[in-house]
Design an enzyme around this catalytic site. Sequence first.
Site, PDB file in Angstrom:
ATOM      1  N   GLU A  28      24.195   1.982  -3.747  1.00 42.20           N
ATOM      2  CA  GLU A  28      23.658   2.684  -4.902  1.00 42.20           C
ATOM      3  C   GLU A  28      22.260   2.141  -5.149  1.00 42.20           C
ATOM      4  O   GLU A  28      22.092   0.943  -5.354  1.00 42.20           O
ATOM      5  CB  GLU A  28      24.540   2.367  -6.118  1.00 42.20           C
ATOM      6  CG  GLU A  28      24.891   3.533  -6.954  1.00 42.20           C
ATOM      7  CD  GLU A  28      25.907   3.142  -8.030  1.00 42.20           C
ATOM      8  OE1 GLU A  28      25.725   2.105  -8.707  1.00 42.20           O
ATOM      9  OE2 GLU A  28      26.873   3.892  -8.183  1.00 42.20           O
ATOM     10  N   GLN A  46       8.962  10.035 -11.572  1.00 35.91           N
ATOM     11  CA  GLN A  46       8.313  10.362 -10.308  1.00 35.91           C
ATOM     12  C   GLN A  46       8.818   9.417  -9.230  1.00 35.91           C
ATOM     13  O   GLN A  46       8.962   8.219  -9.456  1.00 35.91           O
ATOM     14  CB  GLN A  46       6.795  10.203 -10.486  1.00 35.91           C
ATOM     15  CG  GLN A  46       5.970  10.522  -9.275  1.00 35.91           C
ATOM     16  CD  GLN A  46       4.478  10.471  -9.597  1.00 35.91           C
ATOM     17  OE1 GLN A  46       4.051  10.788 -10.684  1.00 35.91           O
ATOM     18  NE2 GLN A  46       3.693  10.058  -8.622  1.00 35.91           N
ATOM     19  N   HIS A  61      -2.847  -2.085  -7.367  1.00 34.03           N
ATOM     20  CA  HIS A  61      -3.036  -0.902  -8.203  1.00 34.03           C
ATOM     21  C   HIS A  61      -2.342  -1.032  -9.555  1.00 34.03           C
ATOM     22  O   HIS A  61      -1.300  -1.666  -9.667  1.00 34.03           O
ATOM     23  CB  HIS A  61      -2.476   0.339  -7.513  1.00 34.03           C
ATOM     24  CG  HIS A  61      -3.094   0.616  -6.189  1.00 34.03           C
ATOM     25  ND1 HIS A  61      -2.396   1.162  -5.153  1.00 34.03           N
ATOM     26  CD2 HIS A  61      -4.350   0.421  -5.725  1.00 34.03           C
ATOM     27  CE1 HIS A  61      -3.181   1.307  -4.104  1.00 34.03           C
ATOM     28  NE2 HIS A  61      -4.379   0.854  -4.431  1.00 34.03           N
ATOM     29  N   LYS A  70       7.540   0.187 -11.830  1.00 33.82           N
ATOM     30  CA  LYS A  70       7.915   0.662 -10.496  1.00 33.82           C
ATOM     31  C   LYS A  70       9.150  -0.084 -10.000  1.00 33.82           C
ATOM     32  O   LYS A  70       9.195  -1.308 -10.053  1.00 33.82           O
ATOM     33  CB  LYS A  70       6.767   0.437  -9.505  1.00 33.82           C
ATOM     34  CG  LYS A  70       5.506   1.212  -9.848  1.00 33.82           C
ATOM     35  CD  LYS A  70       4.366   0.875  -8.912  1.00 33.82           C
ATOM     36  CE  LYS A  70       3.116   1.650  -9.279  1.00 33.82           C
ATOM     37  NZ  LYS A  70       1.968   1.253  -8.449  1.00 33.82           N
ATOM     38  N   HIS A 117       0.108  -3.971  -8.730  1.00 38.03           N
ATOM     39  CA  HIS A 117       1.095  -4.000  -7.656  1.00 38.03           C
ATOM     40  C   HIS A 117       0.438  -3.704  -6.316  1.00 38.03           C
ATOM     41  O   HIS A 117      -0.474  -2.880  -6.231  1.00 38.03           O
ATOM     42  CB  HIS A 117       2.184  -2.958  -7.935  1.00 38.03           C
ATOM     43  CG  HIS A 117       3.136  -2.789  -6.817  1.00 38.03           C
ATOM     44  ND1 HIS A 117       3.072  -1.737  -5.931  1.00 38.03           N
ATOM     45  CD2 HIS A 117       4.168  -3.568  -6.410  1.00 38.03           C
ATOM     46  CE1 HIS A 117       4.030  -1.871  -5.040  1.00 38.03           C
ATOM     47  NE2 HIS A 117       4.707  -2.969  -5.304  1.00 38.03           N
ATOM     48  N   ASP A 167      -9.773   0.582  -2.455  1.00 38.81           N
ATOM     49  CA  ASP A 167      -9.225  -0.745  -2.723  1.00 38.81           C
ATOM     50  C   ASP A 167     -10.234  -1.830  -2.395  1.00 38.81           C
ATOM     51  O   ASP A 167     -10.227  -2.897  -3.016  1.00 38.81           O
ATOM     52  CB  ASP A 167      -7.931  -0.959  -1.935  1.00 38.81           C
ATOM     53  CG  ASP A 167      -6.795  -0.087  -2.454  1.00 38.81           C
ATOM     54  OD1 ASP A 167      -6.907   0.428  -3.580  1.00 38.81           O
ATOM     55  OD2 ASP A 167      -5.805   0.084  -1.723  1.00 38.81           O
TER      56      ASP A 167
END
Length: 180
Positions: A28, A46, A61, A70, A117, A167
Site C-alpha cells: 500500500e 497532484q 526546488h 511531497k 527538495h 537549477d
Amino acid sequence: MHVTPTAIPEVLLIEPAVFGDERGFFMETWQRRKFAEAGIDYDFVQDNHSRSVQGTLRGLHYQIRQPQGKLVRVTHGAVFDVAVDIRKSSPTFGRWVGEYLTAENKRMLWVPPGFAHGFCVTSDTAEFQYKCTDYYAPEHERSIRWDDPDLGIAWPLEHEPLVFAKDQQGRPLAQAECFA
C-alpha cells in the site's frame, strides 16, 4: 507501515508493509487513515512521475507560495533524496537530511511544506514518483543551489552532475527567499 523521524523530525522515512511471494509483491503506497495517524494528514492534489539517467541532479526546488508537501518514492532504480529546511523560524533552518530511496527498498520520504527538495540518480536510470499537497505553480517556483557550500550536502556524485539550466541559476540559501 513503519514511520521513522529523520534528523529533522518533520521529515519522515516511511517503510511500507510489503507482502511478497513467488508471484511478486503487494504494498500500500497511500492510505489516508494510516498516514494521518503517522502525522501526514494532507490532501494530495497532484501526482508526478519523472525518469532520469545516472548522474542527474534535480533540485533543490520549492514554491514560495503554494508550498508543496511531497510524498516521494522510487519505482525503478535508486536515488539519493534530500530535504532542506528553509523555514527561518525553525530550529533546523538550513539543515538537510538525505536518504537512499530505491525500487528495491521501497522506502518513501515525506518532505513537508517549507522544505526545498532534490535528488540525484545513483543507478543507470531511475523513475521517481511523488504526490504533492498543492498544485505546481511555476511563477512561485524557486531553486537553491545544489552545491551551496553553506549547506554542504554530501551528494554521492562521482562526476559533475547533469543539472538543468534553471537549477544552475539557483541561489545560495543566504540569498534565497525562505519561509518565515
